[in-house]
Design a protein around this motif. Structure first.
Motif, PDB file in Angstrom:
ATOM      1  N   ILE A 142      35.310  49.739  43.952  1.00 11.08           N
ATOM      2  CA  ILE A 142      35.744  48.481  43.374  1.00 11.08           C
ATOM      3  C   ILE A 142      35.812  47.097  44.642  1.00 11.08           C
ATOM      4  N   ALA A 143      35.563  45.992  44.573  1.00 13.38           N
ATOM      5  CA  ALA A 143      36.028  44.629  45.362  1.00 13.38           C
ATOM      6  C   ALA A 143      37.096  44.395  44.022  1.00 13.38           C
ATOM      7  N   ASP A 144      37.665  43.133  45.198  1.00 17.70           N
ATOM      8  CA  ASP A 144      39.129  42.208  44.540  1.00 17.70           C
ATOM      9  C   ASP A 144      38.216  41.128  44.952  1.00 17.70           C
ATOM     10  N   TRP A 145      37.027  39.930  43.992  1.00 14.01           N
ATOM     11  CA  TRP A 145      36.883  38.575  44.506  1.00 14.01           C
ATOM     12  C   TRP A 145      37.943  37.745  45.122  1.00 14.01           C
ATOM     13  N   GLN A 146      39.082  37.665  45.435  1.00 15.67           N
ATOM     14  CA  GLN A 146      40.452  37.395  46.544  1.00 15.67           C
ATOM     15  C   GLN A 146      40.365  37.567  47.181  1.00 15.67           C
ATOM     16  N   LYS A 147      40.889  39.217  47.548  1.00 13.10           N
ATOM     17  CA  LYS A 147      41.132  39.701  49.106  1.00 13.10           C
ATOM     18  C   LYS A 147      39.607  39.858  49.465  1.00 13.10           C
ATOM     19  N   ASP A 148      38.786  40.312  48.769  1.00 21.41           N
ATOM     20  CA  ASP A 148      37.312  40.685  49.295  1.00 21.41           C
ATOM     21  C   ASP A 148      36.662  39.679  49.370  1.00 21.41           C
ATOM     22  N   GLU A 172      30.386  32.904  37.720  1.00 17.67           N
ATOM     23  CA  GLU A 172      30.149  33.794  36.821  1.00 17.67           C
ATOM     24  C   GLU A 172      31.686  34.983  38.064  1.00 17.67           C
ATOM     25  N   ASP A 173      31.421  34.646  39.324  1.00 19.22           N
ATOM     26  CA  ASP A 173      32.178  36.346  40.471  1.00 19.22           C
ATOM     27  C   ASP A 173      33.328  35.827  39.947  1.00 19.22           C
ATOM     28  N   ALA A 174      34.283  34.995  39.453  1.00 18.89           N
ATOM     29  CA  ALA A 174      35.669  35.266  39.082  1.00 18.89           C
ATOM     30  C   ALA A 174      36.092  36.254  37.951  1.00 18.89           C
ATOM     31  N   ASP A 175      35.292  36.061  36.565  1.00 17.52           N
ATOM     32  CA  ASP A 175      35.644  37.092  36.365  1.00 17.52           C
ATOM     33  C   ASP A 175      34.368  38.514  36.293  1.00 17.52           C
ATOM     34  N   ALA A 176      33.631  38.390  37.058  1.00 17.12           N
ATOM     35  CA  ALA A 176      32.831  40.247  37.474  1.00 17.12           C
ATOM     36  C   ALA A 176      33.949  41.132  38.572  1.00 17.12           C
ATOM     37  N   VAL A 177      33.579  42.011  37.804  1.00 17.11           N
ATOM     38  CA  VAL A 177      34.250  43.337  38.950  1.00 17.11           C
ATOM     39  C   VAL A 177      32.563  43.863  39.639  1.00 17.11           C
ATOM     40  N   HIS A 178      33.335  43.499  41.323  1.00 18.95           N
ATOM     41  CA  HIS A 178      32.376  43.401  42.127  1.00 18.95           C
ATOM     42  C   HIS A 178      32.719  44.307  42.724  1.00 18.95           C
ATOM     43  N   LEU A 232      29.172  43.124  38.518  1.00 19.04           N
ATOM     44  CA  LEU A 232      28.875  43.506  36.824  1.00 19.04           C
ATOM     45  C   LEU A 232      29.812  42.640  36.080  1.00 19.04           C
ATOM     46  N   LEU A 233      29.370  41.776  35.633  1.00 19.86           N
ATOM     47  CA  LEU A 233      29.291  40.674  34.681  1.00 19.86           C
ATOM     48  C   LEU A 233      29.914  41.251  33.389  1.00 19.86           C
ATOM     49  N   THR A 234      30.888  40.421  32.548  1.00 19.52           N
ATOM     50  CA  THR A 234      31.216  40.920  31.443  1.00 19.52           C
ATOM     51  C   THR A 234      30.574  41.560  30.381  1.00 19.52           C
ATOM     52  N   ASP A 235      29.168  41.016  29.888  1.00 17.35           N
ATOM     53  CA  ASP A 235      28.167  41.128  29.225  1.00 17.35           C
ATOM     54  C   ASP A 235      27.493  42.733  29.255  1.00 17.35           C
TER      55      ASP A 235
END
Length: 141
Positions: free
Chosen positions: A8-14, A41-47, A62-65
């Motif tokens: 799992i990636a961190d949208w900010q750090k990665d 959508e990227d800020a709230d997604a799991v990357h 992966l989005l929250t829905d």
């Protein structure tokens, strides 16, 4: 080839790796307009990031829905099942979060790849960013 691993990636750090891969695959190779690729959508997604050793070679989100998207692997690593590892990680995380239905919008040429992971086509073909797509759905037990 050394072992491929996904985390799992961190949208900010990665962010630099996530952007580098998606820009190479979607914007440079497939001519997707940047304003369509970066959709808010990227800020709230799991990357997810796939690595060979410590070099990032693929991504997905992966989005929250339960929508899975932006599955992309750099050209030199295609055919090595990197996409399989990314998709498996996204499905596992969706299920861990209780999302029994995973959806995605697949490029038509990639539907067999997603079908191998239990997705079924649930729409007619349509154009998105000038590329033929279909909606697909996977339901967990």
């Amino acid at each position: 080839m050394s072992e491929i691993h996904v985390r799992i990636a961190d949208w900010q750090k990665d962010n630099a790796d996530l952007r580098r891969i998606r820009e190479a695959v979607f914007i440079a190779e497939q001519s997707v307009a940047p304003e369509l690729e970066w959709d808010g959508e990227d800020a709230d997604a799991v990357h997810f990031l796939a690595f060979e050793r410590d070099y990032a070679i693929g991504t997905a989100r992966l989005l929250t829905d339960g929508h899975i998207g932006r599955v992309s692997v750099l050209k030199d690593w295609r055919g090595l099942r990197v996409g399989d590892r990314l998709l498996q990680a996204a499905i596992a995380e969706a299920e861990r979060r209780g999302l029994k239905r995973q959806m995605l919008t697949a490029q038509v040429h990639a539907t067999a790849f997603y079908e191998r992971h239990g997705f079924k086509i649930v729409s007619s073909e349509f154009l998105e960013a000038g590329i033929p797509h279909v909606d697909m759905l996977r339901e967990s037990d």
